[in-house]
Design a protein around this motif. Structure first.
Motif, short mmCIF file in Angstrom:
data_model
loop_
_atom_site.label_atom_id
_atom_site.label_comp_id
_atom_site.label_asym_id
_atom_site.label_seq_id
_atom_site.Cartn_x
_atom_site.Cartn_y
_atom_site.Cartn_z
N TYR A 140 7.74 8.10 32.55
CA TYR A 140 6.28 8.16 32.72
C TYR A 140 5.66 6.78 32.53
N HIS A 141 6.23 6.04 31.56
CA HIS A 141 5.72 4.71 31.27
C HIS A 141 5.85 3.81 32.50
N ILE A 142 7.04 3.81 33.10
CA ILE A 142 7.27 2.97 34.28
C ILE A 142 6.36 3.41 35.42
N LEU A 143 6.34 4.72 35.66
CA LEU A 143 5.56 5.25 36.78
C LEU A 143 4.09 4.87 36.65
N GLN A 144 3.58 5.02 35.42
CA GLN A 144 2.19 4.70 35.15
C GLN A 144 1.90 3.23 35.48
N LYS A 145 2.86 2.37 35.08
CA LYS A 145 2.68 0.93 35.24
C LYS A 145 2.68 0.52 36.71
N ILE A 146 3.56 1.12 37.51
CA ILE A 146 3.72 0.59 38.86
C ILE A 146 2.97 1.36 39.94
N SER A 147 2.42 2.53 39.62
CA SER A 147 1.71 3.22 40.69
C SER A 147 0.21 3.11 40.47
N ASN A 148 -0.53 3.22 41.54
CA ASN A 148 -1.98 3.02 41.42
C ASN A 148 -2.68 4.26 40.93
N ILE A 149 -2.04 5.44 41.07
CA ILE A 149 -2.71 6.65 40.62
C ILE A 149 -2.27 7.00 39.22
N ASP A 150 -3.13 7.68 38.51
CA ASP A 150 -2.85 8.12 37.15
C ASP A 150 -1.91 9.30 37.18
N ILE A 151 -0.72 9.14 36.64
CA ILE A 151 0.15 10.30 36.48
C ILE A 151 0.10 10.64 34.99
N LEU A 152 -0.30 11.87 34.70
CA LEU A 152 -0.51 12.20 33.29
C LEU A 152 0.79 12.55 32.62
N PRO A 153 1.10 11.92 31.49
CA PRO A 153 2.33 12.25 30.79
C PRO A 153 2.20 13.60 30.10
N ASN A 154 3.33 14.29 29.93
CA ASN A 154 3.34 15.58 29.25
C ASN A 154 2.52 16.66 29.94
N VAL A 155 2.24 16.48 31.20
CA VAL A 155 1.58 17.53 31.95
C VAL A 155 2.59 18.05 32.96
N GLY A 156 2.80 19.36 32.93
CA GLY A 156 3.78 19.94 33.84
C GLY A 156 3.08 20.50 35.06
N ASP A 157 3.69 21.52 35.63
CA ASP A 157 3.08 22.14 36.80
C ASP A 157 2.21 23.32 36.42
N PHE A 158 2.16 23.65 35.12
CA PHE A 158 1.38 24.79 34.67
C PHE A 158 -0.10 24.45 34.76
N ARG A 159 -0.79 25.02 35.75
CA ARG A 159 -2.19 24.69 35.94
C ARG A 159 -2.89 25.71 36.82
N LEU A 160 -4.21 25.68 36.76
CA LEU A 160 -5.00 26.55 37.61
C LEU A 160 -5.64 25.68 38.68
N LEU A 161 -5.50 26.09 39.92
CA LEU A 161 -6.08 25.33 41.02
C LEU A 161 -7.10 26.17 41.75
N ASP A 162 -8.24 25.60 42.02
CA ASP A 162 -9.24 26.28 42.83
C ASP A 162 -8.71 26.39 44.26
N ARG A 163 -9.26 27.34 45.00
CA ARG A 163 -8.77 27.54 46.37
C ARG A 163 -8.86 26.26 47.19
N ARG A 164 -9.90 25.46 46.94
CA ARG A 164 -10.02 24.25 47.76
C ARG A 164 -8.87 23.26 47.50
N CYS A 165 -8.35 23.25 46.26
CA CYS A 165 -7.18 22.40 45.99
C CYS A 165 -5.95 22.95 46.71
N VAL A 166 -5.84 24.29 46.69
CA VAL A 166 -4.69 24.91 47.35
C VAL A 166 -4.72 24.61 48.84
N LEU A 167 -5.91 24.73 49.45
CA LEU A 167 -6.02 24.45 50.88
C LEU A 167 -5.64 23.01 51.18
N THR A 168 -6.05 22.10 50.27
CA THR A 168 -5.69 20.69 50.46
C THR A 168 -4.19 20.49 50.31
N MET A 169 -3.62 21.13 49.30
CA MET A 169 -2.18 20.96 49.05
C MET A 169 -1.36 21.42 50.25
#
Ligand code: UDP
Ligand code: MG
Length: 314
Positions: A140-169
């Motif tokens: 996570y440390h490396i990824l955070q350093k070299i990518s422009n987007i924020d990748i949150l550490p300790n966050v898995g795939d467990f999440r709630l997505l609104d329909r608009r996020c699902v449609l985008t995905m």
């Protein structure tokens, strides 16, 4: 009534399914002001998982399932899930109950407040080896350093997505997926809630060190091209050094005459540069490999059944 989809990728989970279903029933009974859909994505299990799901569906019409034609991996199974969800929002969770269903109530609360992507942040990581924990922290440390987007550490795939996020995905259909990075990439209003991650109730994690290493490389190469830049910068630095060294050497020869010495230095320099070159080639290869996979234009996954319907490509 708003409809909530529980999106659950399952791979060889015959032992966890009954307990999981029981817990989900408790949840859905508790929040009966929503309509619920339980969407299983059977990711090519080779035990009786599919039969168990079919049995659940016979008894409960809120259970839907997609059966993939083989094992595609969890990342792709989730995409299949996005394609088939029917709810106004969708909660992605693991089948092994490491993600407590009790947290979903809180997620729904934030969703009603207008957040689009409510993710669960682990305070601890459940039982796992020391090596794996260190590995994922460094990653996570490396990824955070070299990518422009924020990748949150300790966050898995467990999440709630609104329909608009699902449609985008649904539009993000790359073959090599690092879904955690994609969630960050799409943006929308995010909200984190914290929880303690439990241990798997039965069986063991289907991940091993090499799968995780692959996921890590995937994570880096799918969210950023900076490794290519790093290779370029290394190239510039080393050619400058060698140029300066050559210059120094010419001057030295002119003043002191020729002395054949420094054989070890030569070997070290050759080996070192050889190593850097192979490494850079490897990096370039990673990206070319992805280009190759994407240019074939294959569907990301193949679903063979949706509930009682047989699927195929015509
Ligand atoms: N899973 C999947 N396909 C796979 C591997 C796993 O759909 O190839 C599912 C699995 O059934 C579970 C979730 O992904 O619901 C998380 O898997 P696991 O518990 O093995 O991963 P960990 O919790 O160690 O990250
Ligand atoms: Mg797990």
């Amino acid at each position: 009534m708003k409809k909530v989809t529980l999106l659950i990728p399952v791979y060889n989970e015959e032992n966890t399914l009954p307990e999981l279903y029981k817990r989900l029933q408790e949840l859905t009974n508790c929040y009966n002001n929503y309509e619920w859909e339980i969407l299983f994505i059977n990711d090519g299990s080779n035990d009786s998982t599919l039969e168990s799901i079919r049995k659940l569906r016979k008894a409960d019409k809120n259970v839907n399932y997609v059966n993939l034609s083989r094992n595609f991996g969890k990342e792709i199974a989730m995409l299949a899930g996005f394609d088939y969800t029917t709810g106004d929002c969708c909660v992605i969770m693991d089948a092994d109950l490491q993600d407590p269903p009790e947290l979903i109530g809180k997620m729904l609360q934030y969703w009603e407040e207008g957040y689009d992507d409510i993710y669960a942040k682990r305070l601890n990581r459940g039982k796992e080896s020391w090596l794996r924990r260190q590995f994922s922290l460094i990653f996570y440390h490396i990824l955070q350093k070299i990518s422009n987007i924020d990748i949150l550490p300790n966050v898995g795939d467990f999440r709630l997505l609104d329909r608009r996020c699902v449609l985008t995905m649904r539009h993000l259909r790359e073959q090599e997926r690092y879904t955690k990075g994609l969630f960050c990439w799409i943006g929308y209003r995010k909200k984190g809630i914290e929880f303690n991650r439990g241990d798997r109730i039965t069986g063991h994690s289907s991940w091993n060190f090499f799968k995780l290493l692959n996921l890590a490389i995937e994570g880096i190469t799918s969210s950023t091209t900076s490794p290519l830049r790093i290779a370029t910068i290394c190239g510039i630095i080393f050619s400058t050094i060698s140029f300066l060294y050559a210059f120094y050497f010419i001057i030295k020869t002119l003043i002191y005459g020729d002395q054949t010495a420094g054989f070890p230095t030569l070997i070290v320099a050759i080996l070192f540069l050889g190593g850097i070159q192979l490494f850079s080639l490897g990096i370039i290869g990673e990206y070319i490999g992805r280009i190759f996979k994407e240019t074939k234009g294959r569907p990301t996954y193949i679903a063979s059944d949706y509930n009682e319907t047989k699927l195929g490509y015509d």
